[in-house]
Design an enzyme around this catalytic site. Structure first.
Site, PDB file in Angstrom:
ATOM      1  N   SER A 124       0.815  -1.213   0.000  1.00  0.00           N
ATOM      2  CA  SER A 124       0.000   0.000   0.000  1.00  0.00           C
ATOM      3  C   SER A 124       0.846   1.259   0.000  1.00  0.00           C
ATOM      4  CB  SER A 124      -0.906   0.005   1.233  1.00  0.00           C
ATOM      5  OG  SER A 124      -1.513   1.260   1.432  1.00  0.00           O
ATOM      6  N   GLU A 126       0.201   3.668   1.720  1.00  0.00           N
ATOM      7  CA  GLU A 126       0.240   4.144   3.111  1.00  0.00           C
ATOM      8  C   GLU A 126       1.570   3.817   3.770  1.00  0.00           C
ATOM      9  OE1 GLU A 126      -1.884   5.844   5.124  1.00  0.00           O
ATOM     10  OE2 GLU A 126      -3.358   6.200   3.542  1.00  0.00           O
ATOM     11  N   TYR A 148      -1.925   0.697  10.446  1.00  0.00           N
ATOM     12  CA  TYR A 148      -2.163   0.009   9.169  1.00  0.00           C
ATOM     13  C   TYR A 148      -0.929   0.114   8.277  1.00  0.00           C
ATOM     14  CZ  TYR A 148      -3.840  -0.712   4.398  1.00  0.00           C
ATOM     15  OH  TYR A 148      -3.981  -1.133   3.098  1.00  0.00           O
TER      16      TYR A 148
END
Length: 331
Positions: A124, A126, A148
């Site tokens: 990801s 992120e 996360y």
């Protein structure tokens, strides 16, 4: 006939990937978790076309069993606790699913002696978090800003570790934000388009949001699952950034969504501090040059088309109408 196993098959990406693989003639198997309330709405139209197996990323033996049963050529690990705000409230559970869960799948493949299996890990954007360079590439240092993001970094590096340590075919797709009408309504894009549709239909009066200045690189989920498949068709496993290379603010998303419904956003949007993250990720923009050069991949749906299709789909859903034929309309 090739066989593929998809964890997270009931999610947005899982449903689009299952469709793509079926179109390519695969026998498709999907992993579902046992729950008191089954949520199969994204794959209901694939009933009878894919094979579903009960297993859980928290349970090593169930993962071993499902790989034995399905005997796949390709495994796509899309399952995770993937909602960033929830990761702040449930950081340990997020780590178990999103980090350690990856190891359980890789270890099952290794223990079964099925190194021939090609493995895809859903990494990801992120992971970049507090970005160290703009735009972000495969070599940009990682600086996650949420539980996360931290969990995704673990999943990313354990995939590389198994590739290098056991000579397994393992790829990670570092996917930037990708959306669709199948996105969960807890995510900001779908929260906006669903909210706009409700306001348009007189079912709501306002839409509460957090940081409108946050910038993201948003693409269409259907384009991004095509990149996943392409990664596993290469002679040599590698990691790829999948992105549009364009960035848009949440404010721009809001403007386009309200405009698609013929509304003025300033009359309905309320800024609510409750929706601001403890540690904000302000700017994510990916450089997909490697994916374009080596995979021959490029996004086909524009940001403007994406927002329009999501608003129209939410309007249709709330009115109990069939979804528009997006392919026929070129959206």
């Amino acid at each position: 006939m090739k066989r593929a196993l998809i964890t997270g098959v009931t999610g947005q990406d899982g449903s689009y990937l299952a469709e793509l693989l079926l179109e390519k003639g695969y026998e498709v198997h999907g992993v579902v978790r046992r729950a008191s309330t089954e949520t199969f709405e994204r794959i209901n139209h694939l009933s009878g076309k894919i094979h579903l197996h009960q297993a859980d990323l928290l349970d090593q033996l169930s993962i071993i069993d499902v790989i034995k049963e399905s005997n796949p050529d390709e495994v796509y690990n899309l399952a995770a606790q993937s909602f960033v705000p929830t990761s702040w409230k449930q950081p340990v559970l997020t780590a178990e699913f999103t980090a350690t869960g990856v190891t359980r799948v890789l270890e099952a493949i290794r223990l079964l002696g099925k190194e021939r299996i090609r493995f895809y890990q859903a990494s990801s954007s992120e992971m970049f978090g507090k970005v160290q360079e703009v735009p972000q590439t495969e070599s940009t240092p990682l600086y996650p800003r949420s539980p996360y993001g931290v969990a995704k970094v673990y999943g990313h590096w354990i995939t590389i570790n198994y590739r290098e340590s056991y000579n397994m075919y393992c790829c990670s797709g570092i996917l930037f934000n990708h959306e669709s009408e199948r996105r969960g309504r807890e995510f900001v894009t779908r929260k906006v388009t669903d909210g706009v549709a409700r306001i348009k239909l007189g079912m709501a009066k306002e839409l509460r949001l957090g940081n409108l200045d946050s910038k993201r690189d948003w693409g269409f989920a259907g384009d991004y699952v095509r990149a996943m498949w392409l990664m596993l068709q290469q002679d040599t496993p590698d990691d790829y950034v999948i992105a549009t290379g364009e960035t848009h603010t949440v404010k721009r998303l809001v403007e386009l969504a309200f405009a698609a419904a013929g509304l003025n956003w300033e009359n309905h949007v309320v800024i609510d501090p409750a929706f601001v993250r403890p540690a904000e990720v302000d700017l994510l923009i990916g450089d997909p040059a490697k994916a374009k050069a080596k995979l021959g991949w490029k996004p086909e749906v524009t940001f403007e088309q994406l927002v329009e299709r999501m608003v129209k789909a939410d309007l249709a859903r709330l009115q109990g109408q069939p979804l528009p034929d997006f392919k026929a309309r070129g959206i």
